[in-house]
Design an enzyme around this catalytic site. Structure first.
Site, PDB file in Angstrom:
ATOM      1  N   GLY A  28       0.789  -1.225   0.000  1.00  0.00           N
ATOM      2  CA  GLY A  28       0.000   0.000   0.000  1.00  0.00           C
ATOM      3  C   GLY A  28       0.825   1.281   0.000  1.00  0.00           C
ATOM      4  N   ASN A  81      -0.482  -8.309  12.952  1.00  0.00           N
ATOM      5  CA  ASN A  81       0.449  -7.323  12.428  1.00  0.00           C
ATOM      6  C   ASN A  81      -0.059  -5.915  12.702  1.00  0.00           C
ATOM      7  OD1 ASN A  81       0.028  -5.519   9.827  1.00  0.00           O
ATOM      8  ND2 ASN A  81      -1.310  -7.305   9.594  1.00  0.00           N
ATOM      9  N   ALA A  82       0.882  -5.042  12.971  1.00  0.00           N
ATOM     10  CA  ALA A  82       0.597  -3.611  13.122  1.00  0.00           C
ATOM     11  C   ALA A  82       1.687  -2.851  12.386  1.00  0.00           C
ATOM     12  CB  ALA A  82       0.546  -3.220  14.592  1.00  0.00           C
ATOM     13  N   CYS A  90      -7.876  -0.324   7.072  1.00  0.00           N
ATOM     14  CA  CYS A  90      -6.718  -0.752   7.857  1.00  0.00           C
ATOM     15  C   CYS A  90      -6.914  -0.449   9.330  1.00  0.00           C
ATOM     16  CB  CYS A  90      -5.442  -0.078   7.368  1.00  0.00           C
ATOM     17  SG  CYS A  90      -3.992  -0.592   8.305  1.00  0.00           S
TER      18      CYS A  90
END
Length: 332
Positions: A59, A82-83, A145
């Site tokens: 992205g 995930n972050a 997101c």
């Protein structure tokens, strides 16, 4: 089973059309799991984007982005948290550095676009359409997101906001189709899906990650620096499958059979992929499994071939799978 998708039984037709884009097979590599595509050849011998139907590139925002602090990935019993925070090169670098490395296009190229405002989404897409209109095929609009402190998720939680950002993006995209990537944890997923379709989206990506967390017992603190992250992998497959079926059924009832869904969420083998096609997806996206098995797409295609020929006869098309034959997805 075949070891290479190029060698699959010619009686199985894997070619599919998604929003008017012809793909050699229904497998898409999910955004963020194979970088910008150009990293594949030097890292994995024998791997080529010419073996998959498409790839959604990592992205981008307008400006380059560093993402969140580490640690930002944590394994779970049945998946991955995930972050990352959408680390990316930015729009200008996408046009000047990334896309030239992917020409001629090896497969269908989706550009995953993020933003903190409607103006940013529109600006990014307009720039891509102006500077490199032939170098990519479609936009995957990331309005879902869960790992940002501003932007992104806000647009995906209400039908009105999702429709507004979709409409502006469609206006900037020219002839390129817009796929909207939707957040699963919303009050009414079908309502939001229908709203973005009414606003001009030609396709949908379902689903993004589910919010979750992990705790380090020794340190007595969250494992992720940002505390929460997005859960992906096999743990979310039943949830993602329901989301695809729910939205597909709503589209059919609304008379919008022209809208295609790319299904994703915990797909690890051919059986999983066929389940998503049965639920109403036109194609499927592989994500977390790529970190464990980079060549997973080959196994998925080979198992799809075996199951299709065994259960549905010697002439079949992945696009038209049903329990009793080859005439469409499950609606009930």
């Amino acid at each position: 089973m075949s070891s290479n998708p190029a060698d699959t039984n010619p009686q199985v037709d894997f070619k599919t059309s998604v929003c008017g884009l012809t793909m050699r097979n229904p497998i898409v590599l999910a955004s963020g799991t194979f970088g910008y595509g150009s990293e594949i050849a030097p890292c994995f011998k024998g791997m080529s984007l010419e073996q998959v139907g498409g790839i959604s590139l990592k992205g981008i925002f307008w400006e380059p982005r560093r993402g969140n602090n580490t640690p930002r990935i944590a394994e779970t019993a049945a998946g991955l948290l995930n972050a990352i925070g959408l680390e990316g090169v930015g729009t200008v670098a996408m046009v000047e550095e990334v896309l030239p490395q992917l020409q001629p296009k090896p497969c269908t190229l989706f550009i995953n676009v993020c933003g903190t405002s409607i103006d940013e989404y529109q600006r990014i897409i307009a720039y891509l359409n102006e500077k490199a209109p032939e170098a990519w095929d479609a936009i995957e609009l990331n309005i879902s997101c869960p790992n940002l402190t501003c932007g992104g998720l806000e647009f995906g939680v209400t039908a009105e906001a999702a429709a507004q950002v979709t409409k502006a993006s469609v206006e900037a995209a020219g002839n390129h189709p817009i796929f909207v990537k939707l957040a699963p944890m919303v009050a009414n997923l079908a309502e939001i899906a229908l709203a973005v379709v009414e606003a001009g989206a030609q396709g949908l990506s379902l689903v993004n990650t589910y919010p979750g967390m992990a705790i380090d017992l020794e340190k007595r603190k969250p494992v992720l620096a940002k505390t929460y992250g997005g859960l992906s992998g096999p743990a979310i497959k039943p949830l993602a499958l329901r989301a695809v079926h729910l939205v597909h059924r709503a589209l059919v009832k609304a008379g919008r059979n022209d809208v295609d869904i790319i299904g994703m969420g915990g797909i690890t083998n051919g059986r999983d992929a066929l389940e998503f096609l049965l639920a109403g997806a036109a194609a499927v996206s592989l994500g977390t499994v790529n970190f464990l098995r980079p060549f997973a797409y080959r196994d998925v295609l080979a198992e799809m071939e075996e199951l299709m020929c065994k259960r549905y006869g010697q002439s079949c098309n992945a696009r038209d799978l049903t329990p009793d034959g080859w005439s469409g997805a499950i609606i009930g």
